[in-house]
Structure formats: structure tokens, C-alpha cells
Motif scaffolding. Structure first.
Motif, short mmCIF file in Angstrom:
data_model
loop_
_atom_site.label_atom_id
_atom_site.label_comp_id
_atom_site.label_asym_id
_atom_site.label_seq_id
_atom_site.Cartn_x
_atom_site.Cartn_y
_atom_site.Cartn_z
N THR A 146 0.86 -1.19 0.00
CA THR A 146 0.00 0.00 0.00
C THR A 146 0.89 1.23 0.00
O THR A 146 2.07 1.17 0.36
CB THR A 146 -0.91 0.06 1.25
N THR A 147 0.32 2.37 -0.39
CA THR A 147 1.02 3.64 -0.25
C THR A 147 0.14 4.60 0.54
O THR A 147 -1.08 4.44 0.61
CB THR A 147 1.39 4.26 -1.62
N LEU A 148 0.78 5.61 1.11
CA LEU A 148 0.11 6.47 2.10
C LEU A 148 -0.40 7.79 1.54
O LEU A 148 -0.83 8.64 2.30
CB LEU A 148 1.09 6.78 3.24
N GLY A 149 -0.33 7.99 0.23
CA GLY A 149 -0.72 9.27 -0.34
C GLY A 149 0.49 10.15 -0.55
O GLY A 149 1.54 9.95 0.06
N ARG A 150 0.37 11.14 -1.42
CA ARG A 150 1.49 12.00 -1.75
C ARG A 150 2.03 12.68 -0.50
O ARG A 150 1.29 13.16 0.34
CB ARG A 150 1.08 13.07 -2.78
N GLY A 151 3.36 12.70 -0.37
CA GLY A 151 3.99 13.24 0.82
C GLY A 151 4.00 12.26 1.97
O GLY A 151 4.35 12.61 3.10
N LEU A 211 5.54 19.86 5.17
CA LEU A 211 5.19 18.60 5.83
C LEU A 211 3.81 18.14 5.38
O LEU A 211 2.93 18.97 5.13
CB LEU A 211 5.19 18.76 7.35
N GLN A 212 3.62 16.82 5.30
CA GLN A 212 2.31 16.28 4.97
C GLN A 212 1.38 16.42 6.18
O GLN A 212 1.79 16.28 7.33
CB GLN A 212 2.44 14.81 4.58
N THR A 213 0.11 16.71 5.91
CA THR A 213 -0.87 16.93 6.97
C THR A 213 -0.90 15.79 7.98
O THR A 213 -0.87 15.99 9.19
CB THR A 213 -2.28 17.11 6.35
N ARG A 214 -0.99 14.58 7.47
CA ARG A 214 -1.12 13.43 8.36
C ARG A 214 0.10 13.25 9.25
O ARG A 214 0.00 12.77 10.38
CB ARG A 214 -1.36 12.16 7.53
N SER A 215 1.27 13.64 8.74
CA SER A 215 2.48 13.49 9.57
C SER A 215 2.43 14.42 10.77
O SER A 215 2.83 14.04 11.87
CB SER A 215 3.74 13.78 8.74
N VAL A 228 12.38 20.62 11.23
CA VAL A 228 12.51 20.79 9.78
C VAL A 228 13.85 21.43 9.48
O VAL A 228 14.17 22.50 10.01
CB VAL A 228 11.37 21.65 9.22
N LEU A 229 14.64 20.77 8.63
CA LEU A 229 16.01 21.21 8.32
C LEU A 229 16.26 21.12 6.82
O LEU A 229 15.50 20.49 6.09
CB LEU A 229 17.03 20.30 9.03
N SER A 230 17.36 21.71 6.38
CA SER A 230 17.77 21.58 4.98
C SER A 230 18.88 20.55 4.86
O SER A 230 19.81 20.51 5.65
CB SER A 230 18.28 22.92 4.44
#
Length: 419
Positions: A146-151, A211-215, A228-230
Motif C-alpha cells: 500500500t502507499t500512504l498518499g502524496r507526501g 510537511l504532509q498533513t497526516r504526519s 525541519v532542516l535543509s
């Protein structure tokens, strides 16, 4: 010593040179004495390429087969990063979603993680091995991928961090933190040192691509500290513990800081929306449910909803927005149920954008919405739809006016950085 989950996005993994740069960042964290797991995305553009193949094969593709195709991108990068780390003398191996396993529900293309069996992973990390995990993928009860959606790699990383009880989840992207808006649109956008889970959740849900909403929702639920970093840093840059990124924190932690609370935290723009209007829908109990129930069953998320009284007696027009990627399926579902719903005409528009202002300061300040509406009106920007929450106001506008809207709003709310 800390247990750290590191996540690298598609731009960070775009080619062997960038993968080598990522490997160096990971190696330095392990050399500092930390236990490390890494979650990776597919190379930049690879998922779009694979999605394109699916659409060429079948516009109304089977989501289960779609998952088989698109999950391959992360499998490639996880193997390449493990190989690169091994070449640097590190002990490393890749763990595919079914090997951990990462158990999800069976909602293909939009699966949700239900459980991660972390025992083997924790043992691997404790032994000094760097675990490299492909993001975005898991395993359904049937055993299918399965995949979790984009992002979804962001969600994978936070879920892994929660499962192994990590001290921190570092999300490495092509930006060095969360900004007041997209700095490519507004040069005077400012980087935020701290953002609350709730604000980040709203920003992510309305178009911020950091960031993805669900995360974010999962991080808030599990209490995972996210930074969040580069990944585009020099070899001589300080370690992640000292880098000035953006930390996603609780309200309580923000209140304990010396940071002044601004009225508006950020402005987001999302061009991945489509508008659908059904005209002359019978104005009777159950009519709206007949529209949105089948969309919900197909896992299509509907956002803005407007119901207007039409000229005809006992009839109404219903307008709503849905993800642009789901527009074909949305139209097919509604067309198939035209007789049951009873609408006269269906009109769609995928040249729209959603502009949102977000900030917990809105709870205690009036006038945020009126400032937004007046600012857009002064520039001749027409508002097609509106939605609000306690800390957010969103409007739907023409896609061509996106950048102008973001710039004028950023200035109107006093968010421009000093020159």
C-alpha cells in the motif's frame, strides 16, 4: 546518546551525488553516538513519472496496482542509500515496508498506518546498524503493498519515530525551515524558529508543502518532536542538534519560550484543488448526502462546500472543492449517480487556487477575515468560496492570481522581514 529518525525528501535524493551528501549527514549523526534510522522518499520527479505511467495505462486505474507501481521509487532510493553508506564504511541495511512490517489498512493509494512492529528495527539500531526505510509504503491486511498518499514519507518517518520512541524526528527538505510563506513567491518571507503542531497542521492542510498533513497530526497525537532542516548544507555545517531549523512543538512549549506570539503565523497557497458545481439539485433532505457519501466511500476528501438557492423553486446549486488528482474519479462517480442525485448539469474547474492565512493568534483577535477580504478586493481578486476554522481563513480564487494574492496578504498582515 539519542535515538533519531531522519527523513530525506525527493530533492535530497535526486541522483547519486545528492545521495552521497545525505549519506554524509547520516554518518555524522551516527558518529556522534546516536542510534539512527533513515526514511527516504523517491528521487525528485520519480513518483510523478510513475503516476503518469499509471494514467497512460488506465485513466481510472486500480488503486492496488497503482500502489505496486509508485512504491518502487522509494525502494530504489533506500537501496542506493544503504549501498552508499556501506561504501563509506558504515553498517547499514534497507528495510522494506513488508519486512518491518509497517501494517496499514487496505485503502490503497491513501492507506493509514495502523501498527509498526519495531522490535527487529530497534535491535538493529542498538547494534550500530543504520536502518534505511523506504517511506510512503506499507502492507495491507491482505499482504499487498500500500502507499500512504502524496507526501506520505513524512508520515512514515513520524510513525517510525513514534514506534521506536525516538528522541526526535528530523525532516530534511530543500528548505531550511518553515517560513511565513513560500520564499520563492515572497522574498521577504521569514523563517520561524517555532511553530505549534496545530498551526503546522493547518498550514500543511491548506497547501504548505513542507510537511504532509497526516504526519503533523500523528506527531501531535504521539508527542513526537519534529524538526525541519535543509539537507543542502556544507560539510563544515554544525550537526542537526545545533542547526537553526524550525521545531514543531506543543502550545505549552511555545508559551514557555520568549518568542512573541504573532497574529498570523503563515500564508499558504495550494494549486492542487479543483472546483465542482452541480446545478439544480433538488432541495430536499438527503440530497447533499447523495452527493458526498459516494465520494467519501471512494476516499475522496472534499473541502470547501457551498450550497446556494437557485432560481428554480425547490432547487439548489452545490459547489465544492476536491484534490485535483481526484477530479477524474470525482466526475465519474457523480456522473454515474446523476439520476439518483437529480442534478441538471455538472461543471468543473481545475484552474483555481486556495489561499489561506493561519495563526493561533486569531483566537483572540478580530478582523483577520475582513483584512483578507478587503486586501484581495483592493487588488481586484474575486473570491469564489470561503472556509474557516478557529485558526484559519481560506478562500478560493483564480489560479492565475495566486502569487499576487500571497504577496499582498503577506504585506497586509505585517509579515515582511526587515530589509
Amino acid at each position: 546518546m539519542a535515538r533519531i529518525v531522519m527523513k530525506f525528501g525527493g530533492t535530497s535524493m535526486a541522483g547519486t551525488e545528492r545521495i552521497r551528501r545525505v549519506a554524509n549527514i547520516v554518518r555524522r549523526q551516527q558518529a556522534a553516538g546516536h542510534e539512527v534510522a533513515v526514511v527516504v522518499s523517491a528521487m525528485a520527479g520519480e513518483t510523478d513519472r510513475l503516476v503518469g505511467f499509471c494514467r497512460e495505462a488506465n485513466a481510472l486505474y486500480d488503486p492496488a496496482e497503482y500502489d505496486v507501481v509508485v512504491a518502487s521509487g522509494e525502494q530504489v532510493t533506500s537501496g542506493l542509500l544503504a549501498l552508499t553508506l556501506q561504501a563509506m564504511g558504515c553498517k547499514a541495511r534497507s528495510w522494506l515496508g513488508w519486512q518491518l512490517p509497517i501494517r496499514t489498512d487496505d485503502a490503497h493509494a491513501k492507506a493509514r498506518i495502523e501498527e509498526i512492529d519495531s522490535e527487529a528495527l530497534i535491535a538493529s539500531m542498538a547494534s550500530g546498524e543504520i536502518a534505511v526505510i523506504p517511506g510512503f509504503q506499507g502492507m495491507a491486511p491482505s499482504g499487498r503493498v500500500t502507499t500512504l498518499g502524496r507526501g506520505g514519507s513524512d508520515t512514515s518517518a513520524v510513525a517510525v519515530a513514534a514506534a521506536v520512541k525516538a528522541d526526535r524526528c528530523d525532516i530534511y527538505t530543500d528548505v531550511d525551515g518553515v517560513y511565513t510563506t513560500d520564499p520563492r513567491i515572497v522574498a521577504k518571507a521569514r523563517k520561524l524558529p517555532l511553530v505549534t503542531y496545530e498551526e503546522m497542521l493547518e498550514l500543511a492542510s491548506v497547501g504548505s508543502k513542507v510537511l504532509q498533513t497526516r504526519s503533523v497530526s500523528l506527531a501531535m497525537k504521539e508527542g513526537v518532536r519534529v524538526q525541519v532542516l535543509s539537507s543542502f548544507i556544507d560539510e563544515s555545517a554544525p550537526p542537526a542538534d545545533d542547526l537553526p531549523g524550525t521545531m514543531i512543538v506543543s502550545d505549552e512549549e511555545l508559551e514557555g519560550s520568549d518568542m512573541e506570539r504573532q497574529l498570523i503565523t503563515g500564508i499558504a497557497a495550494d494549486k492542487n484543488e479543483a472546483k465542482v458545481t452541480l446545478t439544480r439539485v433538488p432541495d430536499r433532505p438527503g440530497a447533499v448526502a447523495s452527493i458526498f457519501s459516494p465520494l467519501a466511500e471512494a476516499n475522496i476528501n472534499v473541502d470547501m462546500i457551498i450550497q446556494n438557492v437557485a432560481k428554480g423553486k425547490g432547487e439548489t446549486d452545490v459547489t465544492f472543492t476536491a484534490p485535483k488528482a481526484d477530479l477524474v474519479r470525482t466526475l465519474a462517480i457523480l456522473e454515474d449517480r446523476k439520476d439518483k442525485i437529480g442534478y441538471y448539469r455538472m461543471i468543473s474547474d481545475d484552474k483555481v487556487a486556495k489561499i489561506s492565512v493561519v495563526g493561533v493568534g486569531m483566537r483572540s483577535h478580530a478582523g483577520v477575515a475582513s483584512t483578507m477580504f478587503k486586501t484581495l478586493a483592493d487588488r481586484g481578486i474575486n473570491i469564489q468560496a470561503i472556509s474557516t476554522s478557529e485558526i484559519k481563513v481560506s478562500v478560493l480564487i483564480d489560479e492565475d492570481e495566486t502569487e499576487l494574492a500571497v504577496r499582498v496578504l503577506h504585506t497586509a498582515y505585517g509579515m515582511d522581514a526587515a530589509a
